[in-house]
Design a protein around this motif. Sequence first.
Motif, PDB file in Angstrom:
ATOM      1  N   TRP A   1      11.562   7.578   1.501  1.00 31.36           N
ATOM      2  CA  TRP A   1      10.705   6.290   1.365  1.00 31.36           C
ATOM      3  C   TRP A   1       9.705   6.467   0.258  1.00 31.36           C
ATOM      4  O   TRP A   1       9.552   7.671  -0.360  1.00 31.36           O
ATOM      5  CB  TRP A   1       9.799   6.356   2.592  1.00 31.36           C
ATOM      6  CG  TRP A   1      10.277   6.200   3.845  1.00 31.36           C
ATOM      7  CD1 TRP A   1      10.799   6.899   4.855  1.00 31.36           C
ATOM      8  CD2 TRP A   1      10.573   4.701   4.505  1.00 31.36           C
ATOM      9  NE1 TRP A   1      11.225   6.512   5.893  1.00 31.36           N
ATOM     10  CE2 TRP A   1      11.321   5.070   5.846  1.00 31.36           C
ATOM     11  CE3 TRP A   1      10.568   3.406   4.097  1.00 31.36           C
ATOM     12  CZ2 TRP A   1      11.669   4.084   6.786  1.00 31.36           C
ATOM     13  CZ3 TRP A   1      11.042   2.377   5.155  1.00 31.36           C
ATOM     14  CH2 TRP A   1      11.687   2.789   6.381  1.00 31.36           C
TER      15      TRP A   1
ATOM     16  N   ALA B   1       5.838   5.815  -0.974  1.00 34.23           N
ATOM     17  CA  ALA B   1       4.718   5.732  -0.198  1.00 34.23           C
ATOM     18  C   ALA B   1       3.636   4.990  -1.054  1.00 34.23           C
ATOM     19  O   ALA B   1       3.339   5.508  -2.230  1.00 34.23           O
ATOM     20  CB  ALA B   1       4.097   7.000  -0.016  1.00 34.23           C
TER      21      ALA B   1
ATOM     22  N   THR C   1      -2.817   2.356   0.331  1.00 35.59           N
ATOM     23  CA  THR C   1      -3.482   1.371   0.573  1.00 35.59           C
ATOM     24  C   THR C   1      -5.088   1.688   0.193  1.00 35.59           C
ATOM     25  O   THR C   1      -5.371   3.139   0.091  1.00 35.59           O
ATOM     26  CB  THR C   1      -3.666   1.077   2.206  1.00 35.59           C
ATOM     27  OG1 THR C   1      -4.301   2.207   3.020  1.00 35.59           O
ATOM     28  CG2 THR C   1      -2.146   0.814   2.677  1.00 35.59           C
TER      29      THR C   1
ATOM     30  N   GLY D   1       8.031  -0.293  10.911  1.00 37.97           N
ATOM     31  CA  GLY D   1       7.710  -1.530  10.874  1.00 37.97           C
ATOM     32  C   GLY D   1       8.284  -2.541  11.662  1.00 37.97           C
ATOM     33  O   GLY D   1       9.089  -2.133  12.596  1.00 37.97           O
TER      34      GLY D   1
ATOM     35  N   GLN E   1      10.783  -1.131   6.620  1.00 37.41           N
ATOM     36  CA  GLN E   1       9.542  -1.056   6.479  1.00 37.41           C
ATOM     37  C   GLN E   1       9.028   0.128   7.468  1.00 37.41           C
ATOM     38  O   GLN E   1       9.532   0.043   8.550  1.00 37.41           O
ATOM     39  CB  GLN E   1       8.816  -2.471   6.869  1.00 37.41           C
ATOM     40  CG  GLN E   1       9.347  -3.836   5.919  1.00 37.41           C
ATOM     41  CD  GLN E   1       8.579  -4.919   6.621  1.00 37.41           C
ATOM     42  OE1 GLN E   1       7.859  -5.194   7.681  1.00 37.41           O
ATOM     43  NE2 GLN E   1       8.662  -6.107   5.801  1.00 37.41           N
TER      44      GLN E   1
ATOM     45  N   TYR F   1       5.159   2.894   7.970  1.00 37.94           N
ATOM     46  CA  TYR F   1       3.893   3.010   7.652  1.00 37.94           C
ATOM     47  C   TYR F   1       3.397   4.384   7.812  1.00 37.94           C
ATOM     48  O   TYR F   1       4.017   5.185   8.980  1.00 37.94           O
ATOM     49  CB  TYR F   1       2.740   2.238   8.474  1.00 37.94           C
ATOM     50  CG  TYR F   1       3.073   0.821   7.980  1.00 37.94           C
ATOM     51  CD1 TYR F   1       2.653   0.069   7.334  1.00 37.94           C
ATOM     52  CD2 TYR F   1       4.045   0.034   9.229  1.00 37.94           C
ATOM     53  CE1 TYR F   1       3.036  -1.448   6.732  1.00 37.94           C
ATOM     54  CE2 TYR F   1       4.215  -1.463   9.125  1.00 37.94           C
ATOM     55  CZ  TYR F   1       3.877  -2.020   7.861  1.00 37.94           C
ATOM     56  OH  TYR F   1       4.099  -3.280   7.870  1.00 37.94           O
TER      57      TYR F   1
ATOM     58  N   ALA G   1       0.112   6.410   8.909  1.00 44.25           N
ATOM     59  CA  ALA G   1      -1.587   5.881   9.488  1.00 44.25           C
ATOM     60  C   ALA G   1      -2.052   7.288  10.052  1.00 44.25           C
ATOM     61  O   ALA G   1      -1.335   8.279  10.325  1.00 44.25           O
ATOM     62  CB  ALA G   1      -1.245   5.101  10.699  1.00 44.25           C
TER      63      ALA G   1
ATOM     64  N   ILE H   1      -4.108   2.328   8.527  1.00 42.89           N
ATOM     65  CA  ILE H   1      -2.780   2.557   7.759  1.00 42.89           C
ATOM     66  C   ILE H   1      -3.335   2.943   6.468  1.00 42.89           C
ATOM     67  O   ILE H   1      -4.159   2.567   5.746  1.00 42.89           O
ATOM     68  CB  ILE H   1      -2.066   1.038   7.501  1.00 42.89           C
ATOM     69  CG1 ILE H   1      -1.473   0.683   8.992  1.00 42.89           C
ATOM     70  CG2 ILE H   1      -0.936   1.392   6.496  1.00 42.89           C
ATOM     71  CD1 ILE H   1      -0.544  -0.604   9.044  1.00 42.89           C
TER      72      ILE H   1
ATOM     73  N   PHE I   1      -0.828   4.379   4.193  1.00 43.13           N
ATOM     74  CA  PHE I   1       0.280   4.221   3.260  1.00 43.13           C
ATOM     75  C   PHE I   1       1.369   3.381   3.698  1.00 43.13           C
ATOM     76  O   PHE I   1       1.479   3.390   4.903  1.00 43.13           O
ATOM     77  CB  PHE I   1       1.059   5.521   2.812  1.00 43.13           C
ATOM     78  CG  PHE I   1       0.071   6.599   2.205  1.00 43.13           C
ATOM     79  CD1 PHE I   1       0.066   6.657   0.782  1.00 43.13           C
ATOM     80  CD2 PHE I   1      -0.602   7.502   2.775  1.00 43.13           C
ATOM     81  CE1 PHE I   1      -0.777   7.494   0.181  1.00 43.13           C
ATOM     82  CE2 PHE I   1      -1.379   8.328   2.189  1.00 43.13           C
ATOM     83  CZ  PHE I   1      -1.493   8.532   0.731  1.00 43.13           C
ATOM     84  N   ILE I   2       1.592   2.243   2.892  1.00 40.69           N
ATOM     85  CA  ILE I   2       3.056   1.535   3.228  1.00 40.69           C
ATOM     86  C   ILE I   2       4.053   2.247   2.768  1.00 40.69           C
ATOM     87  O   ILE I   2       4.422   2.528   1.630  1.00 40.69           O
ATOM     88  CB  ILE I   2       2.840   0.133   2.689  1.00 40.69           C
ATOM     89  CG1 ILE I   2       1.650  -0.656   3.397  1.00 40.69           C
ATOM     90  CG2 ILE I   2       3.928  -0.660   3.117  1.00 40.69           C
ATOM     91  CD1 ILE I   2       1.133  -1.791   2.670  1.00 40.69           C
TER      92      ILE I   2
ATOM     93  N   ARG J   1       8.004   2.021   1.666  1.00 40.71           N
ATOM     94  CA  ARG J   1       9.518   1.078   1.574  1.00 40.71           C
ATOM     95  C   ARG J   1      10.454   1.843   0.868  1.00 40.71           C
ATOM     96  O   ARG J   1      10.115   2.782   0.179  1.00 40.71           O
ATOM     97  CB  ARG J   1       8.995   0.059   0.335  1.00 40.71           C
ATOM     98  CG  ARG J   1       7.705  -0.816   1.002  1.00 40.71           C
ATOM     99  CD  ARG J   1       8.264  -1.813   2.159  1.00 40.71           C
ATOM    100  NE  ARG J   1       7.300  -2.888   2.490  1.00 40.71           N
ATOM    101  CZ  ARG J   1       6.555  -2.698   3.401  1.00 40.71           C
ATOM    102  NH1 ARG J   1       6.712  -1.571   4.435  1.00 40.71           N
ATOM    103  NH2 ARG J   1       5.804  -3.553   3.945  1.00 40.71           N
TER     104      ARG J   1
END
Length: 200
Positions: free
Chosen positions: A54, A56, A59, A78, A83, A85, A87, A97, A99-100, A102
């Motif tokens: 992923w 990172a 946020t 997600g 998706q 996260y 947290a 959260i 980091f998101i 992707r």
Amino acid sequence: MTEDFDNTAEAIRRLQELQSVRLSVGVPWLNNHLNMIAMVQEYGKTIVPVNRQWLALPTPNSGDKRPADFQNLFFMLGKTADQAYLAMPDANSGFKIMFILRKSVVIPPRPFLRYSFNHHLGRWTELGADLAFKCMVGQIEPKDVYSVLGEAMVKDIKQTITDFSTPSNAPLTAKNKGFNDPLIDSGELRDSITWITERI
């Protein structure tokens, strides 16, 4: 007649001197980091993880830290398979959260150099011709042609970077930055734009 001949010879010499120099405008060649940023902004890029599964994306909760800087992060899936996260526990909301995650991030092209060239070439050409004429008749020196023209080009490119608005920042990027200005974060890219001359 002799004076006219002498002036013509000097004008030709000045013109030849102008033609022996190339003016380059943009990001400093030796700054690899800024060149990379400029190329990504100019042409866009799809970024994918290299050594992990992923990407990172921080946020505002994470500040300037990386996932490795936190001890109690946990993984959350997600709504779709691409998706997720990272947290951490939060006494008020249960979790927050940090980091998101992707699988890829697409940075769209923001061609500030090509835009500047396309929109200002006519004016730059007229200015260059006017300066070259003044140089040939002895009103200014050859070096002044490039300094005046180079500064004008730098000013226009910096203004393009300042004014560029579409495509805008992604919502997360704008939230992290605190403003939505797609080509400006710290201002380092804009401030780096400069001009140099090279013998050819």
